[in-house]
Scaffold this motif. Structure first.
Motif, mmCIF file in Angstrom:
data_model
loop_
_atom_site.group_PDB
_atom_site.id
_atom_site.type_symbol
_atom_site.label_atom_id
_atom_site.label_comp_id
_atom_site.label_asym_id
_atom_site.label_seq_id
_atom_site.Cartn_x
_atom_site.Cartn_y
_atom_site.Cartn_z
ATOM 1 N N ALA A 209 0.854 -1.181 0.000
ATOM 2 C CA ALA A 209 0.000 0.000 0.000
ATOM 3 C C ALA A 209 0.890 1.231 0.000
ATOM 4 O O ALA A 209 1.952 1.253 0.635
ATOM 5 N N ILE A 210 0.496 2.241 -0.746
ATOM 6 C CA ILE A 210 1.308 3.450 -0.884
ATOM 7 C C ILE A 210 0.450 4.655 -0.508
ATOM 8 O O ILE A 210 -0.697 4.772 -0.938
ATOM 9 N N GLU A 211 1.020 5.527 0.298
ATOM 10 C CA GLU A 211 0.252 6.654 0.833
ATOM 11 C C GLU A 211 1.076 7.932 0.726
ATOM 12 O O GLU A 211 2.181 8.010 1.275
ATOM 13 N N PRO A 212 0.600 8.935 0.000
ATOM 14 C CA PRO A 212 1.350 10.198 -0.108
ATOM 15 C C PRO A 212 1.479 10.866 1.260
ATOM 16 O O PRO A 212 0.569 10.790 2.089
ATOM 17 N N LYS A 213 2.621 11.530 1.484
ATOM 18 C CA LYS A 213 2.838 12.169 2.779
ATOM 19 C C LYS A 213 2.082 13.482 2.914
ATOM 20 O O LYS A 213 1.667 13.855 4.011
ATOM 21 N N THR A 214 1.945 14.217 1.806
ATOM 22 C CA THR A 214 1.256 15.506 1.847
ATOM 23 C C THR A 214 0.274 15.601 0.691
ATOM 24 O O THR A 214 0.272 14.771 -0.222
ATOM 25 N N ARG A 215 -0.548 16.632 0.722
ATOM 26 C CA ARG A 215 -1.491 16.850 -0.371
ATOM 27 C C ARG A 215 -0.752 17.135 -1.678
ATOM 28 O O ARG A 215 -1.171 16.694 -2.757
ATOM 29 N N ALA A 216 0.375 17.844 -1.599
ATOM 30 C CA ALA A 216 1.165 18.112 -2.803
ATOM 31 C C ALA A 216 1.710 16.820 -3.392
ATOM 32 O O ALA A 216 1.734 16.634 -4.611
ATOM 33 N N ASP A 217 2.152 15.901 -2.514
ATOM 34 C CA ASP A 217 2.628 14.603 -2.989
ATOM 35 C C ASP A 217 1.501 13.824 -3.651
ATOM 36 O O ASP A 217 1.710 13.139 -4.658
ATOM 37 N N GLU A 218 0.315 13.923 -3.093
ATOM 38 C CA GLU A 218 -0.839 13.216 -3.661
ATOM 39 C C GLU A 218 -1.140 13.702 -5.075
ATOM 40 O O GLU A 218 -1.462 12.919 -5.967
ATOM 41 N N ASP A 219 -1.011 15.009 -5.288
ATOM 42 C CA ASP A 219 -1.287 15.575 -6.609
ATOM 43 C C ASP A 219 -0.277 15.096 -7.655
ATOM 44 O O ASP A 219 -0.612 14.955 -8.835
ATOM 45 N N LYS A 220 0.969 14.844 -7.223
ATOM 46 C CA LYS A 220 2.020 14.458 -8.170
ATOM 47 C C LYS A 220 2.168 12.952 -8.330
ATOM 48 O O LYS A 220 2.809 12.484 -9.273
ATOM 49 N N LEU A 221 1.588 12.178 -7.411
ATOM 50 C CA LEU A 221 1.877 10.744 -7.338
ATOM 51 C C LEU A 221 1.491 9.988 -8.606
ATOM 52 O O LEU A 221 2.304 9.249 -9.160
ATOM 53 N N ALA A 222 0.267 10.150 -9.075
ATOM 54 C CA ALA A 222 -0.209 9.358 -10.218
ATOM 55 C C ALA A 222 0.636 9.619 -11.462
ATOM 56 O O ALA A 222 1.056 8.678 -12.155
ATOM 57 N N GLY A 223 0.933 10.891 -11.743
ATOM 58 C CA GLY A 223 1.733 11.213 -12.926
ATOM 59 C C GLY A 223 3.134 10.656 -12.841
ATOM 60 O O GLY A 223 3.670 10.115 -13.821
ATOM 61 N N ALA A 224 3.751 10.750 -11.648
ATOM 62 C CA ALA A 224 5.109 10.241 -11.480
ATOM 63 C C ALA A 224 5.149 8.719 -11.627
ATOM 64 O O ALA A 224 6.039 8.169 -12.291
ATOM 65 N N LEU A 225 4.190 8.034 -11.037
ATOM 66 C CA LEU A 225 4.176 6.577 -11.129
ATOM 67 C C LEU A 225 3.918 6.106 -12.552
ATOM 68 O O LEU A 225 4.470 5.094 -12.991
ATOM 69 N N HIS A 226 3.102 6.825 -13.291
ATOM 70 C CA HIS A 226 2.863 6.428 -14.681
ATOM 71 C C HIS A 226 4.119 6.579 -15.533
ATOM 72 O O HIS A 226 4.352 5.803 -16.464
ATOM 73 N N LYS A 227 4.953 7.563 -15.221
ATOM 74 C CA LYS A 227 6.227 7.691 -15.934
ATOM 75 C C LYS A 227 7.157 6.527 -15.587
ATOM 76 O O LYS A 227 7.868 6.013 -16.454
ATOM 77 N N ILE A 228 7.149 6.119 -14.321
ATOM 78 C CA ILE A 228 7.957 4.970 -13.925
ATOM 79 C C ILE A 228 7.436 3.713 -14.598
ATOM 80 O O ILE A 228 8.215 2.849 -15.031
ATOM 81 N N MET A 229 6.119 3.588 -14.731
ATOM 82 C CA MET A 229 5.521 2.416 -15.379
ATOM 83 C C MET A 229 5.861 2.371 -16.867
ATOM 84 O O MET A 229 5.921 1.293 -17.458
ATOM 85 N N GLU A 230 6.074 3.530 -17.483
ATOM 86 C CA GLU A 230 6.508 3.547 -18.884
ATOM 87 C C GLU A 230 7.895 2.930 -19.014
ATOM 88 O O GLU A 230 8.199 2.249 -20.004
ATOM 89 N N GLU A 231 8.761 3.151 -18.012
ATOM 90 C CA GLU A 231 10.123 2.607 -18.041
ATOM 91 C C GLU A 231 10.152 1.138 -17.669
ATOM 92 O O GLU A 231 10.893 0.351 -18.263
ATOM 93 N N ASP A 232 9.379 0.768 -16.680
ATOM 94 C CA ASP A 232 9.406 -0.592 -16.139
ATOM 95 C C ASP A 232 8.009 -1.174 -16.231
ATOM 96 O O ASP A 232 7.123 -0.838 -15.445
#
Length: 741
Positions: A453-476
């Motif tokens: 389970a993954i939980e953003p630490k702040t609201r700002a992290d929550e806003d960036k999380l999905a986009g960042a993970l999708h970029k990682i998923m493009e690589e791996d």
């Protein structure tokens, strides 16, 4: 930079177990070829293919990386691959765009678990293999027993066709040269030099051993070839020029797996390895014609006529001093011969390329690594993405030297290249000339074996999380990110704990997104073990029309995995037909919220068999509420219990750890189903509750010293033992009942 035709290109995947020295050897090869001014090192992050921040920080390769060496008129593309078992899917993916695998074996340890795994991947792909015994400068090479112990290990694993084409030269100064068993010349090196050898005579004390090894090599090369056997028996040997051609052909056809000796750390025998790749590794143009099924699936026709993934050239290509034919790589799905249309891997064919890797660069953006299947790809040309039906412009074509992009004007069939900022192209996509559509199928990747389970630490992290993970998923492509509909948690899945921790670290370093990892909630279920009957009556009067619904239901257990069934035994109109679905809906909604601990109730049948209604006050809502009430009352009597997911687990590790692993699995409430040998490794099959496997990756690494791996998938659900269930129920919250409308 010069462009190379397919006949002058060698594409090689460098594979092997962790710590076998793959990245260090590639750095030494690049330095020997004068591609780098200084020899890069993994320790200080200067190695060309160790550019990812996580690779450098952890001191291990976790993603494929590409580099190239220009050597005596030939371009050698080298794909560096991970050697840690959690990232072996990357090594498997690297088999598709290459024509040969350079299998590194740590001379101190012999063949290890991942070395065997990548050998199997190459075997499945019909990929020629060249064995390199690396780190020969270590005094512990061969376990301290020398060359004979190393060769015995190779023969035991992979057969007598693993044959030395060199002999290592050692002395008081350590490993400092090799004897070429084809030319019968010696090459001497300075330790930690520039990798350039000095040609000399074979040392006298090695002359007899070298002659015997030369004869053994010649005899093995001649086997299976009548004309060579005749020449061998007539002359007692095979002339050097004939031997070069025959050895190249034998390697290409997987009849011989040559064994060479190097030290990447000391930069010994690296130029001779480059020479060997130039002369004996299959050229990119030796791929057979690509077999296209309609316009959708691209495979390869191997030399024996079966369809395979990306094959070798159907025609003949000149290499060394003779004519050679094509070979196949075996990564596709077999098709009927009638459906196959061949496309040669040639510059004269329509342009086609497939993307085998995606990298996200913080400055350049998305970089797509591709292999040119056919035609000549030119910079600024436009191609069609066959999978997504969109147009892409190939601006600034490049070849990659690690992270650095070296621009080129064109790339020929068989070459590896890269292009940045494609709009809608991802790993696995095939692009090319419009109207000449084909499709390359990437090898099947394993499913993730661990989820957190993954939980953003702040609201700002929550806003960036999905986009960042999708970029990682493009690589791996092994990474998964999703929301669990039952537990309402955001989950990230990968091949193991280290893989997921690397994802979290990459989120922080590259995308400035901080998250907390937690063990995921186990998706328990609830069920019943007995039959029960109950009545649910809902009656409400508040002025005007009231609410009235009355039903009697019967609950009974179903076989595990059946789910839910609903039965209607209403006779005589005790409940009007239009209200029966409302009773079912009330039962289903209440079952989803659980009875014991809030987990869905499954594997039961609910039958409504009687009831009553009011001509004025009855409606669908009233019978829905009545169904809820009846279900809850019946559950109290139906012997409810908890179910837990049971995983089918397969653990592979060296046989010396089998006892400890079985003991650990038994301690996790596991049931060992059997064991079997796989080479020197042991495979243990077991069924273990998911709740006991959440931290297994760390334990396995500890027990096996990082040499074990495991895979698991859901097998079935089973009843939780009473003592365990009591602990779960003690910490669980009773389901919150929805307010009755």
């Amino acid at each position: 930079m010069k462009t190379y035709p397919g006949s002058e290109i060698r594409n090689v995947a460098v594979v092997g177990h962790a710590r076998s020295g793959k990245t260090t050897l590639i750095a030494a090869l690049l330095h020997a070829a004068k591609m780098t001014a200084a020899r890069g090192r993994v320790a200080d992050g200067s190695a060309v293919t160790a550019y990812d921040e996580e690779d450098v920080a952890r001191g291990t390769t976790m993603q494929n990386a590409v580099a190239f060496a220009e050597w005596q008129g030939v371009k050698i593309n080298l794909v560096d691959t991970p050697g840690f078992h959690m990232f072996s899917h990357e090594a498997k993916a690297a088999m598709l765009p290459v024509e040969a695998a350079l299998v590194l074996v740590n001379a101190q340890c012999g063949v290890e678990a991942v070395t065997e795994r990548v050998w199997k991947y190459a075997e499945e792909a019909n990929l020629p293999r060249i064995v390199v015994l690396n780190q020969m400068d270590s005094p512990r090479a061969g376990g301290g027993q020398g060359l004979s112990a190393l060769m015995e290990d190779l023969h035991e694993r992979w057969g007598r066709t693993c044959v030395p084409v060199q002999l290592p030269i050692t002395g008081p100064e350590g490993f400092h040269g090799v004897v070429d068993l084809i030319t019968m010349q010696a090459f001497f090196y300075e330790t930690n030099g520039n990798g350039s050898g000095r040609i000399g005579e074979v040392p006298g004390h090695m002359l007899a051993a070298a002659r015997a090894a030369h004869e053994a090599l010649v005899e093995l090369v001649a086997e299976g070839k009548d004309e060579l056997m005749e020449e061998f028996f007539a002359e007692g040997t095979i002339p050097e020029q004939h031997l070069i051609t025959a050895l190249h052909e034998a390697i290409r056809e997987d009849r011989i797996f040559p064994v060479l000796f190097t030290s990447g750390e000391a930069n010994v025998a690296t130029d001779h390895l480059l020479d060997f790749l130039k002369v004996y590794a299959p050229a990119a143009s030796e791929r057979a014609a690509v077999a296209v099924s309609g316009i959708e699936v691209m495979e390869t026709v191997a030399a024996n006529g079966h369809a395979a993934g990306l094959g070798a050239s159907g025609g003949e290509a000149e290499h060394g001093n003779g004519e050679v034919s094509g070979y196949g790589s075996g990564m596709g799905n077999d098709k009927n011969d009638a459906d196959i249309v061949l496309r040669p891997v040639a510059d004269s064919e329509p342009v086609a390329l497939f993307v085998f890797k995606t990298m996200s660069d913080p400055f350049t953006g998305r970089i797509s690594f591709f292999k040119v299947v056919s035609g000549v790809v030119k910079t600024d040309s436009c191609v069609e993405n066959y999978a997504r039906k969109g147009q892409e412009k190939l601006s600034h074509l490049s070849v990659m030297q690690g992270r650095k992009a070296v621009e080129v004007t064109e790339l020929h069939a068989g070459d590896l290249g890269a292009v940045a900022k494609l709009r809608d192209t991802f790993t696995g996509d095939t692009l090319g000339q419009k109207g000449a559509e084909i499709r390359v199928e990437l090898p099947e990747r394993p499913e993730p074996s661990m989820t957190y389970a993954i939980e953003p630490k702040t609201r700002a992290d929550e806003d960036k999380l999905a986009g960042a993970l999708h970029k990682i998923m493009e690589e791996d492509q092994l990474v998964r990110f999703f929301r669990d509909a039952e537990t309402h948690e955001f989950l990230v899945a990968g091949s193991g704990q280290q893989h997921i921790e690397a994802i979290v670290s990459r989120l922080k370093r590259r995308y400035h997104t901080e998250v907390t990892l937690k063990a995921p909630k186990v998706p328990y279920r609830e069920t019943i073990r007995g039959k029960a009957e109950a009545q649910g009556r809902h009656k409400k009067q508040s002025g005007g029309h009231g609410q009235y619904g009355d039903c009697k239901i019967r609950l009974e257990p179903l076989p595990r995995g059946t789910g839910f069934e609903f039965g209607n035994e209403i006779f005589g109109g005790s409940i009007p037909r239009q209200y029966v679905p409302a009773v079912e809906k009330g039962i289903v909604e209440t079952a989803l919220r659980g009875f014991l601990a809030g987990y869905p109730v499954v594997d039961f049948k609910a039958t409504v068999y009687d009831g009553s209604y009011h001509e004025v006050d009855s409606n669908e809502l009233s019978f829905k509420v009545a169904g809820r009430l009846a279900f809850k009352k019946a559950m109290e009597q139906a012997k409810p219990c908890l179910l837990e997911p049971i995983m089918k687990v397969e653990v592979e590790a060296p046989e010396e750890f089998a006892g400890a692993l079985m003991g650990d699995l038994n301690g996790r409430r596991g049931r060992v189903q059997g064991m079997q040998a796989r080479g020197k490794a042991t495979v243990i099959a077991a069924e273990v509750p998911m709740a006991e496997m959440l931290s297994y990756g760390t334990t396995l690494t500890s027990i096996t010293q990082g040499r074990g791996s495991f895979h698991m998938e859901l097998k079935h659900y089973d009843v939780v033992p009473q003592l365990v269930a009591e602990k779960i129920l003690a910490t669980a919250k009773k389901p919150v009942e929805a307010e009755e409308e």
